[in-house]
Each structure stands twice: as structure tokens, then as C-alpha cells.
Design a protein around this motif. Sequence first.
Motif, mmCIF file in Angstrom:
data_model
loop_
_atom_site.group_PDB
_atom_site.id
_atom_site.type_symbol
_atom_site.label_atom_id
_atom_site.label_comp_id
_atom_site.label_asym_id
_atom_site.label_seq_id
_atom_site.Cartn_x
_atom_site.Cartn_y
_atom_site.Cartn_z
ATOM 1 N N MET A 81 1.041 -1.151 -0.074
ATOM 2 C CA MET A 81 0.038 -0.078 0.160
ATOM 3 C C MET A 81 0.962 1.151 0.031
ATOM 4 O O MET A 81 0.574 2.100 -0.869
ATOM 5 C CB MET A 81 -0.701 0.011 1.222
ATOM 6 C CG MET A 81 -1.563 1.413 1.515
ATOM 7 S SD MET A 81 -3.249 1.270 0.492
ATOM 8 C CE MET A 81 -4.002 2.560 1.319
ATOM 9 N N PHE A 82 1.997 1.254 0.823
ATOM 10 C CA PHE A 82 2.621 2.333 1.036
ATOM 11 C C PHE A 82 3.482 2.477 -0.447
ATOM 12 O O PHE A 82 3.773 3.767 -0.863
ATOM 13 C CB PHE A 82 3.750 2.186 2.332
ATOM 14 C CG PHE A 82 4.378 3.098 2.590
ATOM 15 C CD1 PHE A 82 4.056 4.166 3.613
ATOM 16 C CD2 PHE A 82 5.867 3.590 2.340
ATOM 17 C CE1 PHE A 82 4.532 5.279 3.928
ATOM 18 C CE2 PHE A 82 6.565 4.659 2.622
ATOM 19 C CZ PHE A 82 5.859 5.590 3.385
ATOM 20 N N ARG A 83 4.176 1.329 -0.864
ATOM 21 C CA ARG A 83 5.055 1.504 -1.974
ATOM 22 C C ARG A 83 4.124 1.851 -3.243
ATOM 23 O O ARG A 83 4.554 2.784 -4.058
ATOM 24 C CB ARG A 83 5.656 0.231 -2.517
ATOM 25 C CG ARG A 83 6.718 0.410 -3.266
ATOM 26 C CD ARG A 83 7.467 -1.008 -3.501
ATOM 27 N NE ARG A 83 6.442 -1.841 -4.592
ATOM 28 C CZ ARG A 83 6.398 -3.155 -4.617
ATOM 29 N NH1 ARG A 83 6.648 -3.870 -3.634
ATOM 30 N NH2 ARG A 83 5.687 -3.681 -5.530
ATOM 31 N N PHE A 84 3.013 1.494 -3.488
ATOM 32 C CA PHE A 84 2.218 1.960 -4.460
ATOM 33 C C PHE A 84 1.893 3.500 -4.522
ATOM 34 O O PHE A 84 1.821 4.136 -5.581
ATOM 35 C CB PHE A 84 0.815 1.214 -4.630
ATOM 36 C CG PHE A 84 0.931 -0.320 -4.753
ATOM 37 C CD1 PHE A 84 2.201 -0.705 -5.381
ATOM 38 C CD2 PHE A 84 -0.044 -1.105 -4.385
ATOM 39 C CE1 PHE A 84 1.959 -2.156 -5.711
ATOM 40 C CE2 PHE A 84 0.159 -2.447 -4.433
ATOM 41 C CZ PHE A 84 1.116 -2.969 -5.319
ATOM 42 N N GLY A 85 1.700 3.996 -3.319
ATOM 43 C CA GLY A 85 1.553 5.438 -3.118
ATOM 44 C C GLY A 85 2.721 6.150 -3.658
ATOM 45 O O GLY A 85 2.613 7.147 -4.191
ATOM 46 N N SER A 86 3.762 5.497 -3.025
ATOM 47 C CA SER A 86 5.117 6.482 -3.284
ATOM 48 C C SER A 86 5.357 6.122 -4.833
ATOM 49 O O SER A 86 5.829 7.151 -5.431
ATOM 50 C CB SER A 86 6.250 5.788 -2.486
ATOM 51 O OG SER A 86 7.019 5.111 -3.293
ATOM 52 N N GLU A 87 4.928 5.060 -5.423
ATOM 53 C CA GLU A 87 5.304 4.945 -7.177
ATOM 54 C C GLU A 87 4.225 5.913 -7.790
ATOM 55 O O GLU A 87 4.685 6.550 -9.001
ATOM 56 C CB GLU A 87 5.027 3.570 -7.575
ATOM 57 C CG GLU A 87 6.235 2.499 -7.052
ATOM 58 C CD GLU A 87 6.186 1.214 -7.315
ATOM 59 O OE1 GLU A 87 7.194 0.670 -7.096
ATOM 60 O OE2 GLU A 87 4.939 0.930 -7.680
ATOM 61 N N MET A 88 3.291 6.436 -7.244
ATOM 62 C CA MET A 88 2.338 7.147 -7.562
ATOM 63 C C MET A 88 2.780 8.475 -7.542
ATOM 64 O O MET A 88 2.682 9.448 -8.531
ATOM 65 C CB MET A 88 0.902 7.030 -7.289
ATOM 66 C CG MET A 88 -0.388 7.442 -8.011
ATOM 67 S SD MET A 88 -1.886 7.226 -7.224
ATOM 68 C CE MET A 88 -2.515 5.610 -8.043
#
Lengths: 187, 496
Positions: A81-88
Amino acid sequence: MMTPMAKVKALIVGAGVALGGSASADGMDYETVTDLLHLVMSSDRTVYTRMIVNRLAVEEGVIKASEHFEDDKALVLPAQMFRFGSEMVAEETDEFSYSLLSLWPINKQNAPTTPMEKEGLEYIAANPGENFYGEEELGGETYFTAVYPDIAVAEACWACHNDHKDTPRTDFKAGDVMGGVVIRIPM
Amino acid sequence: MKTGTLWILWIALTLGLAAAASARLYVGGDRTVFQPGETSGVHHQFEVSCETCHTSEPFEDQASIRKDLNKTCVTCHKEELKAADDSHPIKKFKNPRMAAYWDRIDARYCTSCHSEHEPEITEAGLLTLPGDYCVACHSEGEQDVRVNRPSHLGLTFDTCASSGCHNYHDNKALYEDFLVKHAGEPWLADDPTHPPSVIARARPRADASEIETYLAAIVAPEDAQGTEADTHWAASAHAAADVGCGGCHAPDAETPAEIEAAWEPAPGEQVCASCHRGQAKTFALGRHGMRRHPELANPRDPERMLKRLGWSEPPEMVVSALEDYLADPAPAPLMSTSEARVDLHAEAMGRDLTCATCHAPHEQDLSFASTGACLTCHSDDHSLAYEDSAHHDLVLAEMAGDLPPGSGVTCATCHMSTSERRGVVMTNHNQNDTLRPNEKMIRPVCMSCHSLEFSIDALADADLVQRNFQGTPDRHIESIDWAVKRVDQPDQGSNQ
């Protein structure tokens, strides 16, 4: 219409004023900006971990959380969840970037890659409750780099990390520093 | 002559030549002469439409040109990479913490591995790096695969992607937990049918009385009636779905008089596309329909180009003269089989590809569309071997009624994967969607009937693929065995 970045900036400034941080008409220092960014990140992360994953997967057991959430029709893991946000965020802007790293990562991608990441992660693990700030040069650019402790806030955290086949550490418990959030701003 | 005169003459000639060359580049004519090298794969179908990929303004700096160029790759390939759950997405490498890797292979840019116009170094999948490229990042530090996977100790880096074990982008059928989950399955399922095909082929056929009813209700001009087309249509799904003659031959007409007045004897493919939108959309994404791809640059617009060159109000006459000079709409409107770069029968040359090439418009003979049409043109070894294959035997057995619907494996079963949503079957008309790398076919196609293990082994045996799967795989890929061992004996291989 505000651009997404303008909205983020407005949000940060708004939050900064509310908290009585060192926000002013001249702008904020790097440390205040990363502190505020981290406050938003860690709050959202804790809410997702406690109220979604821990409640539904651990306490009520109605759904699993899985790295292969699509194939397994399961919840996205808190770290994902955290990584997808950071990639976005990375797709929208290069004005700041962040990642969740650890000295004991299940996914090797999340081990420190720069000397400062390693130094920062070691510092926050050895000094509970403290953050780490520094400057580093990467790809010809100087960055303000802040490292914040990432704490085991729910059973879902340590249960999964202690049992996973790829984990390098199996003795995590409540309140432990399991890793760190690294935030960078190009100077 | 004086030296000064010679200088003037030389400068004038040079300028004249440069002007002629740039006039050709910017406003007119065939531009293939400007190609630095042949393009690869499907790109050759629109290579004269340079602006599809080269979108930068003239004289921009190199960094901006690289950014612009790479943006266009993503424009067309974004959905495919998303569907593949890309293992090395660009966004992962944008974070400055990856800076050390940018010097090895700069994975922020597609062109670091896929460089066009370089046929002499281009491998399958438009790869323009040596086949052992994984070594750049996975041979040291935290990413050292030999430390993380002791089973990989003796392996060389040219085998990572060539063995049937790993792909750079698409590992949806190859990731470790998926391998473990499907370990030990029998090579062939007890009930080997392809679920969406079961629905598609079990469609009830119209009986004689229904056909009579449909025929009696035909509304069409007198001279268009009484042919075989009528009876074919009456037995088709169009008749059953209440799509009468006017539906295609006079789509905007309602009354019989209007239908007769607006009758179009040979309706174009846009009529098909008006109902079969998903099929038309996916057709434009594959090689058969690439010239219709929505992202291809439009043919050059002389007026706009003259304005860009600084002529703000060019006279109408100049514009129309230029339009006449632009003999080559870029790209050509339809792809002809003569331009194909794959093996085709000599008699199949010179044909355009539209819906009607594979689908007889009245008959809707899906067995022709799913096999016969393909074999009319394609003459490579894999196609020629099809009719002797076990997959084709299954088709014959299904048609004879000896096997249940969905048992037969046609060309389309594998190359035009079908999906089902709320009982409606949609055929992906991009026949290249799961072709490269061929492991993309494992989940949507092979695993309907075969085990993951058998599928991986079979697709890794190039000769077997060429023989259209007559025989058994000549190799065993150990990926599943190793993955299972790592899970069963975690202390022998996992990171603990």
C-alpha cells in the motif's frame, strides 16, 4: 484549478501552520517539510494497518492479506500500500520521493542502496524515538534525506514478518523499529 | 574562376541541397530515405509516420528528445505492461535511491534496452542489449541472485531470460509463489476444455422453423434477395439477434422504403465496428490492424507544417498543391499482405485485411475465422504443422460430436484469447497479445487444459512449438522443482 503538486504544497503548509511548525511566508526548512510529509504517511499507514489489515485479516479473519492480492483475491499488504502510493507520487513529481526500507527486508529491493540509507536505518534502530537527517549526492544531484523509524503497530506486522520464508529476522515484537521511511527532497 | 566565386557557388549549392532535403523531410514525399535503419516488428507498419515516435520540436536538447521518445513507447505499451504486472516498471527506477543503477542500465528509459532502427543488434522482443543483461544489476550486493538463490550458483546470466524461467517485464506465470501453487499438477486436466470457448461454441443453432420465420421477414431491395446470403444469414447469430439486412446495408434507415433507398451493397468494416467495438478496438492493437491504431500520427498536414516553418498564412493554392504532392499518406491506410515480414503463401499476397477477410459477413463461420482464414495466408512451419497436430484432432472430434464443446483447440483458441464477463464472451482480436514472450500465453490459454509445469516445458522447446506441439517437450525446466524445494526446506535456500 490547482495542480496536484500545488494541492500537496497547500496541504503541507496548512498542516504546518496548524501544528505551529516553522512555516512562514518565506517557506519552510527541509526538515519541517519532511517531518510533515512523514506525519501524513505514517498516519495513513497506521490506519490502513490497524483498521483494515489487522482488523479484517488477523482479528476477524474474514479476508487474507497477500503479496499476490490479485491472484489471491486478498487485501494489499501494508508495505505494498505504501509503495504503490510512493510510486504514484513518483509518476507525478520529482520534487520529493519516499520509500519504506529496512535492514531486515523480506523483499531485497527494500534493503538500503546508498551509504546514507544504511547509516540512517542503523541510527534509528539504535536510537528509538529519534529521526535521522542528512544530505547526500545521488546521480549528480544533492538531496536532503530524512529517515524516520517505522514501528510495529499491530500483530499483522510482526506475525507476517517473523513467519515469512524470506525474512532475515524472526524476533520482531510490538513497538520494535522494523525499518524506516526515507524521504528525499532535491536541494 | 576566382576563389571568392567558388566559395559563393559552394555555399549556394550546399544551401540549395539542404533546402531540398529539408523540404522533403518537412513537407513532402516518401521519407523512407531518412530512416537510419530498418525498424523491427510491428513498428515497420508505420515507420514512415515518423511523428508517431519522434514528437520533439526541431533542435531540442538530447535529454528532452530522449524523454519525448520514451513517452511515446508508454503511450502504446502502457496497458500491456500494466496487465503484465511489470516486474521492472519505470516508476520503480525513478527514485533517486536507484541512482547507482542508472549507470548500469538506465531502466527509467525504454530505449536503454529497446533501441529502434538497429536491425543488426536487434533480438526477439526488440531487445538491443546482449542477452545476459541481467548481470548488470543482479550480480552483486543485495540483488546478487547467486547469494539469494543458492540453486542458481552455477548458472550463467545468458540463461536467465532464455531458459523459460524469467522475463524482464512479464512474470505473471513465472513468479515463485505461483510456481509452488501449481506444482505437481497432472500434465492434462481431467476435463480439458477452454471455458470461454465452451460458452461460445455451445450457442444453440436456429432450427428449420426459425430459419423459415427469419427468411419470411427479410426486408431488402428486390434484386438483393434470393441469393445464398439470405439462408446463410437466417441461420446466423445476426438473425437470432434481430439484426436484419438493413442493420448492416442501411444502418440509419428504419422503414422498408428507407432501407431500399439507403442500400449499400458492400458495407465497410465501420459497420461491423459500430456494434463489435471491443473486437474492432483490439484488432487495431495487433499486427493485422495496426494501421488503424489510434496513437499513430496523422498524415502530414501541409498547412500546419508551413505555419511551423514560419509562414503564418499560406495561400490556399500553395496548400492544395502541397497536398497533391504528398502522394503517400503516412501510414498507408491498410496493411497489405504483400508488406508482411512473416512467411505467407504466394497466392495470399496483395490482400488487405478487414473484418471480412476472416469473417464471411453472412455466414459467421467461426471455424473458418478461427483456423481456415489463418491458414489461407500463413505458411510458416508452425502453421503448416497445425492440421497434423493433436490440437486439430480435438477440433475434428468436437465437430463430430465425440467431445464436448470447448475441447477443440483452433488457431484462435491460443492466439486470440477469449474472456468471459457475465456470460458474454469477448474475443481479443489482437492476435499478438500473448505471443511474445510466449510465457504470456500460459495463464490465459495453456493452463485451461495443461499443468503449469508442462506448459513451461513445452513453450521452452522451440522445435516443439515449430512442430505445433506434435510430440513431447525435449527438456524439463526446473523452476518449479527449485521453488518447491526452497519452500519445503527453507533453511537450505531462503534468506533466513
